[in-house]
Design a protein around this motif. Structure first.
Motif, PDB file in Angstrom:
ATOM      1  N   ASP A  42    -124.128  21.360 -46.491  1.00 43.52           N
ATOM      2  CA  ASP A  42    -123.189  22.283 -46.448  1.00 43.52           C
ATOM      3  C   ASP A  42    -122.092  21.544 -47.353  1.00 43.52           C
ATOM      4  O   ASP A  42    -121.108  20.834 -46.839  1.00 43.52           O
ATOM      5  CB  ASP A  42    -122.416  22.126 -44.883  1.00 43.52           C
ATOM      6  CG  ASP A  42    -121.311  23.235 -44.776  1.00 43.52           C
ATOM      7  OD1 ASP A  42    -121.312  23.950 -45.681  1.00 43.52           O
ATOM      8  OD2 ASP A  42    -120.707  23.136 -43.758  1.00 43.52           O
ATOM      9  N   VAL A  43    -122.199  21.781 -48.640  1.00 38.49           N
ATOM     10  CA  VAL A  43    -121.110  21.442 -49.720  1.00 38.49           C
ATOM     11  C   VAL A  43    -120.847  22.419 -50.602  1.00 38.49           C
ATOM     12  O   VAL A  43    -121.532  23.257 -50.736  1.00 38.49           O
ATOM     13  CB  VAL A  43    -121.878  20.100 -50.544  1.00 38.49           C
ATOM     14  CG1 VAL A  43    -122.105  19.077 -49.376  1.00 38.49           C
ATOM     15  CG2 VAL A  43    -123.082  20.705 -51.208  1.00 38.49           C
ATOM     16  N   GLU A  44    -119.716  22.222 -51.271  1.00 43.45           N
ATOM     17  CA  GLU A  44    -119.298  23.193 -52.212  1.00 43.45           C
ATOM     18  C   GLU A  44    -119.614  22.453 -53.735  1.00 43.45           C
ATOM     19  O   GLU A  44    -119.514  21.260 -53.899  1.00 43.45           O
ATOM     20  CB  GLU A  44    -117.807  23.237 -52.245  1.00 43.45           C
ATOM     21  CG  GLU A  44    -117.225  23.736 -51.127  1.00 43.45           C
ATOM     22  CD  GLU A  44    -117.380  25.465 -51.353  1.00 43.45           C
ATOM     23  OE1 GLU A  44    -117.444  26.038 -52.332  1.00 43.45           O
ATOM     24  OE2 GLU A  44    -117.369  25.950 -50.096  1.00 43.45           O
ATOM     25  N   HIS A  45    -120.436  23.239 -54.594  1.00 46.07           N
ATOM     26  CA  HIS A  45    -121.163  22.796 -55.770  1.00 46.07           C
ATOM     27  C   HIS A  45    -119.974  23.388 -56.733  1.00 46.07           C
ATOM     28  O   HIS A  45    -119.933  24.778 -56.852  1.00 46.07           O
ATOM     29  CB  HIS A  45    -122.322  22.992 -56.043  1.00 46.07           C
ATOM     30  CG  HIS A  45    -123.011  22.493 -57.113  1.00 46.07           C
ATOM     31  ND1 HIS A  45    -123.129  23.307 -58.349  1.00 46.07           N
ATOM     32  CD2 HIS A  45    -123.263  21.290 -57.664  1.00 46.07           C
ATOM     33  CE1 HIS A  45    -123.545  22.690 -59.587  1.00 46.07           C
ATOM     34  NE2 HIS A  45    -123.652  21.334 -59.136  1.00 46.07           N
ATOM     35  N   ILE A  46    -119.798  22.655 -57.814  1.00 47.58           N
ATOM     36  CA  ILE A  46    -119.055  22.873 -59.056  1.00 47.58           C
ATOM     37  C   ILE A  46    -119.876  22.461 -60.094  1.00 47.58           C
ATOM     38  O   ILE A  46    -120.129  21.308 -60.325  1.00 47.58           O
ATOM     39  CB  ILE A  46    -117.408  22.117 -59.147  1.00 47.58           C
ATOM     40  CG1 ILE A  46    -116.743  22.653 -57.925  1.00 47.58           C
ATOM     41  CG2 ILE A  46    -117.049  22.628 -60.378  1.00 47.58           C
ATOM     42  CD1 ILE A  46    -115.535  21.570 -57.632  1.00 47.58           C
ATOM     43  N   LEU A  47    -120.317  23.492 -60.911  1.00 47.04           N
ATOM     44  CA  LEU A  47    -121.093  23.224 -62.204  1.00 47.04           C
ATOM     45  C   LEU A  47    -120.112  22.462 -63.133  1.00 47.04           C
ATOM     46  O   LEU A  47    -119.223  22.902 -63.657  1.00 47.04           O
ATOM     47  CB  LEU A  47    -121.557  24.626 -62.823  1.00 47.04           C
ATOM     48  CG  LEU A  47    -122.515  24.536 -63.734  1.00 47.04           C
ATOM     49  CD1 LEU A  47    -123.842  23.719 -63.385  1.00 47.04           C
ATOM     50  CD2 LEU A  47    -122.805  25.937 -64.460  1.00 47.04           C
ATOM     51  N   ASP A  58    -108.345  24.533 -59.705  1.00 53.09           N
ATOM     52  CA  ASP A  58    -108.536  25.780 -58.867  1.00 53.09           C
ATOM     53  C   ASP A  58    -109.814  25.596 -58.125  1.00 53.09           C
ATOM     54  O   ASP A  58    -110.276  26.319 -57.058  1.00 53.09           O
ATOM     55  CB  ASP A  58    -108.547  27.221 -59.523  1.00 53.09           C
ATOM     56  CG  ASP A  58    -109.351  27.330 -60.525  1.00 53.09           C
ATOM     57  OD1 ASP A  58    -109.904  26.261 -61.030  1.00 53.09           O
ATOM     58  OD2 ASP A  58    -109.854  28.362 -60.828  1.00 53.09           O
ATOM     59  N   GLN A  59    -110.802  24.801 -58.446  1.00 54.44           N
ATOM     60  CA  GLN A  59    -112.014  24.622 -57.876  1.00 54.44           C
ATOM     61  C   GLN A  59    -112.033  23.491 -56.922  1.00 54.44           C
ATOM     62  O   GLN A  59    -113.041  23.262 -55.947  1.00 54.44           O
ATOM     63  CB  GLN A  59    -113.210  23.940 -59.095  1.00 54.44           C
ATOM     64  CG  GLN A  59    -113.299  25.413 -60.104  1.00 54.44           C
ATOM     65  CD  GLN A  59    -114.271  24.598 -61.095  1.00 54.44           C
ATOM     66  OE1 GLN A  59    -113.935  23.718 -62.034  1.00 54.44           O
ATOM     67  NE2 GLN A  59    -115.404  25.383 -61.130  1.00 54.44           N
ATOM     68  N   LEU A  60    -111.044  22.793 -56.617  1.00 57.33           N
ATOM     69  CA  LEU A  60    -110.672  21.686 -55.756  1.00 57.33           C
ATOM     70  C   LEU A  60    -109.692  21.872 -54.657  1.00 57.33           C
ATOM     71  O   LEU A  60    -109.020  22.871 -54.641  1.00 57.33           O
ATOM     72  CB  LEU A  60    -110.146  20.464 -56.641  1.00 57.33           C
ATOM     73  CG  LEU A  60    -110.994  19.814 -57.730  1.00 57.33           C
ATOM     74  CD1 LEU A  60    -110.364  18.849 -58.561  1.00 57.33           C
ATOM     75  CD2 LEU A  60    -112.438  19.518 -57.464  1.00 57.33           C
ATOM     76  N   LYS A 108    -103.345  15.772 -56.858  1.00 62.15           N
ATOM     77  CA  LYS A 108    -103.946  16.225 -55.403  1.00 62.15           C
ATOM     78  C   LYS A 108    -104.450  15.063 -54.698  1.00 62.15           C
ATOM     79  O   LYS A 108    -104.814  15.432 -53.577  1.00 62.15           O
ATOM     80  CB  LYS A 108    -105.410  17.271 -55.737  1.00 62.15           C
ATOM     81  CG  LYS A 108    -104.900  18.459 -56.625  1.00 62.15           C
ATOM     82  CD  LYS A 108    -106.229  19.270 -56.545  1.00 62.15           C
ATOM     83  CE  LYS A 108    -106.112  20.697 -57.154  1.00 62.15           C
ATOM     84  NZ  LYS A 108    -105.528  21.446 -56.184  1.00 62.15           N
ATOM     85  N   MET A 109    -104.360  13.806 -55.059  1.00 60.85           N
ATOM     86  CA  MET A 109    -104.786  12.630 -53.978  1.00 60.85           C
ATOM     87  C   MET A 109    -103.677  12.652 -52.930  1.00 60.85           C
ATOM     88  O   MET A 109    -102.491  12.528 -53.181  1.00 60.85           O
ATOM     89  CB  MET A 109    -104.629  11.442 -54.900  1.00 60.85           C
ATOM     90  CG  MET A 109    -105.994  11.617 -56.074  1.00 60.85           C
ATOM     91  SD  MET A 109    -107.585  12.002 -55.486  1.00 60.85           S
ATOM     92  CE  MET A 109    -107.958  10.558 -54.205  1.00 60.85           C
TER      93      MET A 109
END
Length: 230
Positions: A42-47, A58-60, A108-109
């Motif tokens: 259960d993870v989000e993958h970013i190419l 926007d992907q994070l 974003k940290m």
């Protein structure tokens, strides 16, 4: 509350071992060239290709509580056989790609977030045929210490420095039993590392259990960097 953890690389070797250990407890965002090995997690993958791509904010997630940078190389050749391009490629992959990602994600940290980078035992031990990889990984060690100082107490930054680990990256060095035995025998603990050996310390550094650690270079190397038993 589940932490948001961003990993650059996480489909093979050490990165995948880290993902496997923490996927059920955290929100993971994996940026890599493929999603191989992530189907059942259960993870989000970013190419993402660390050597050339810019990661989109926007992907994070809005807040990042942990960051791990896994890409690396093993270019082991005599110095006289390596051109300047080899050094440039290793520096681009190991160091400049890390800096490029950090420039994007630093805003974003979250407070008390943890960053984990990877070096090599060869930086401190001085090994033949390691000039290129040691140069680029040595840059990471110096950079990490300065970054840790600059961002304390908001962020923690630590580096794991392994010896040889049985990953796809090391296949050429461990592709028969004779090589494997010779490599194992170099280490006081008489074996090469596993991805899980390195993932264990990375997961610890991401956790609150290591909340009083920053600016450290941590050897996970079967004793190679500090013990001489031969």
């Amino acid at each position: 509350m589940k932490k948001n953890i961003v990993l650059i690389g996480g489909t093979h070797g050490i990165g995948h071992a880290i993902v496997s250990q923490i996927a059920s407890d955290h929100n993971l965002f994996i940026a890599s060239r493929t999603n191989e090995g992530l189907d059942n997690l259960d993870v989000e993958h970013i190419l993402f290709d660390a050597t050339k791509d810019e990661i989109g904010t926007d992907q994070l997630p809005e807040e990042i509580h942990g960051f791990v940078f896994c890409p690396g190389s093993i270019n082991l050749k005599p110095f006289k056989m390596m051109g300047l391009d080899t050094f440039e490629q290793d520096m681009q992959l190991n160091f400049f790609s890390l800096v490029r990602v950090l420039k994007t994600i630093m805003p974003k940290m979250a407070d008390n977030a943890s960053m984990v980078f990877f070096s090599t035992v060869a930086v401190t031990s001085g090994m033949p045929f390691h000039t290129s990889v040691s140069a680029s990984k040595g840059a990471i060690e110096g950079f990490a210490k300065s970054l840790a100082a600059e961002y304390a107490p908001k962020l923690r930054v630590n580096v794991v420095a392994p010896s040889l680990v049985d990953t796809p990256l090391a296949t050429r060095l461990l592709n028969n039993e004779k090589k494997r035995e010779a490599m194992a025998d170099r280490h006081p603990l008489k074996r090469v590392g596993t991805p899980e050996d390195i993932a264990n310390i990375a997961v610890f550094l991401l956790s609150d259990d290591s909340s009083w650690m920053t600016g450290q270079i941590i050897g996970v190397d079967g004793g190679l960097s500090t013990l001489n038993i031969n």
